[in-house]
Design an enzyme around this catalytic site. Sequence first.
Site, short mmCIF file in Angstrom:
data_model
loop_
_atom_site.label_atom_id
_atom_site.label_comp_id
_atom_site.label_asym_id
_atom_site.label_seq_id
_atom_site.Cartn_x
_atom_site.Cartn_y
_atom_site.Cartn_z
N HIS A 49 -7.25 0.70 -6.47
CA HIS A 49 -7.46 -0.18 -5.30
C HIS A 49 -8.12 -1.48 -5.79
O HIS A 49 -9.27 -1.77 -5.49
CB HIS A 49 -8.35 0.53 -4.28
N CYS A 65 -16.28 1.25 0.12
CA CYS A 65 -15.12 0.42 0.48
C CYS A 65 -14.79 0.50 1.97
O CYS A 65 -14.13 -0.39 2.51
CB CYS A 65 -13.91 0.83 -0.35
N ARG A 95 0.89 -1.18 0.00
CA ARG A 95 0.00 0.00 0.00
C ARG A 95 0.91 1.22 0.00
O ARG A 95 1.70 1.41 0.93
CB ARG A 95 -0.91 0.00 1.23
N ASP A 109 -17.23 7.06 -1.97
CA ASP A 109 -16.04 6.89 -1.14
C ASP A 109 -15.81 8.22 -0.41
O ASP A 109 -16.49 9.21 -0.69
CB ASP A 109 -14.85 6.52 -2.05
N ARG A 132 -13.29 -9.23 1.30
CA ARG A 132 -11.87 -8.95 1.08
C ARG A 132 -11.05 -10.18 1.48
O ARG A 132 -10.12 -10.59 0.78
CB ARG A 132 -11.40 -7.75 1.91
N1 NVA Z 1 -10.02 6.41 -1.49
C1 NVA Z 1 -9.65 6.01 -0.15
C2 NVA Z 1 -9.85 4.54 0.03
C3 NVA Z 1 -9.50 4.01 1.40
C4 NVA Z 1 -9.67 2.52 1.51
C5 NVA Z 1 -8.21 6.41 0.12
O1 NVA Z 1 -7.37 6.24 -0.76
O2 NVA Z 1 -7.92 6.90 1.23
N1 CP Z 2 -11.21 -0.50 2.29
C1 CP Z 2 -9.96 -0.53 2.74
O1 CP Z 2 -9.00 -0.76 1.99
O2 CP Z 2 -9.83 -0.31 4.08
P1 CP Z 2 -8.50 -0.07 4.91
O3 CP Z 2 -7.98 1.30 4.54
O4 CP Z 2 -8.93 -0.15 6.35
O5 CP Z 2 -7.50 -1.13 4.58
#
Ligand code: NVA
Ligand code: CP
Length: 309
Positions: A135, A263, A108, A223, A291
């Site tokens: 994602h 999400c 990530r 989101d 997931r």
């Molecule tokens: N769009 C959000 C998704 C988090 C799972 C982010 O990137 O923070």
């Molecule tokens: N949806 C998702 O990826 O959640 P986290 O940021 O908690 O991993």
Amino acid sequence: MTQRPALRHYLQFADLTRDEYAHVFERTRIIKGRFKGYQPYHPLTDRTLVMIFEKQSTRTRLSFEAGMHQLGGSAIYLNTRDSQLGRGEPVEDAAQVISRMSDIVMIRTFQQDIIERFAAHSRVPVINGLTNEYHPCQVLADLYTWFEHRGDIAGRTVAWIGDSNNMCYTWLQAARVFGFHVNISTPPGYSLDPKLTAGLGDVFSVHADPMDAARGASLVTTDVWTSMGWEGEAAERAAAFADWQVDADMMAVAAPDAVFMHCLPAHRGEEVTAEVIDGPQSVVWDEAENRLHAQKALMEFLLLGRVDN
Ligand code: NVA
Ligand code: CP
């Protein structure tokens, strides 16, 4: 001696074909069924997953770590603060070292370019656990959740309400792979980046009014207004996104049997009302749970190929 499948990465949704997704979803169904029935399934004994987090996470860390344990392997958590990654070790060097000590890596991070460079220097499969641009693991689980609730998605319409972010671009890639349409509505100034929509063809249409995007949709999704990495713009975004909230009026113009997806983490009263996310059309807890199982099927596919037992 087990034959290793050819090295494959999962860096964006478009990295797997529709046929490969059909396989992964069938494996998800089988693996989830075994887990629910307390039947041990350990195809990845002695395999090690390394998880690298440059941003925060609850679901992604938990689902990958628990998932790898459930498949018989082990998982190691690294973050920028506690590893040399935070002190400027080149990503190419980190990839060489980490991939010589592990069997599969999940990352990530910020720019997609970072994970692409890591993968180019990795001996083992690399999975995108969220970048600024994509994602894919989330939409993998979301589509599996759709199939559980509604079956095929080809020909359906998905409404994307809000930011043109990593989830939005991943839904667009998924539309191309699965043959559905995405109605997009973003506030002025937050429209799609043409670099990330190049080659997607007519899988999406843009609507100035979010109600028009939601009209007739079978799946309504949104989101956070401010993704990780953009926190400095939060106040400005809160003002710009105020009308891009999924509420009961918006769900009322969608198809009568529409589902709501998010999400997570969610901000009730911002991008979605409590009435919608906690209401009967919401499938957000199934998305989160899936997931775990979809990523187990993905890791099985990347490490073992098309398992059929
Ligand atoms: N769009 C959000 C998704 C988090 C799972 C982010 O990137 O923070
Ligand atoms: N949806 C998702 O990826 O959640 P986290 O940021 O908690 O991993």
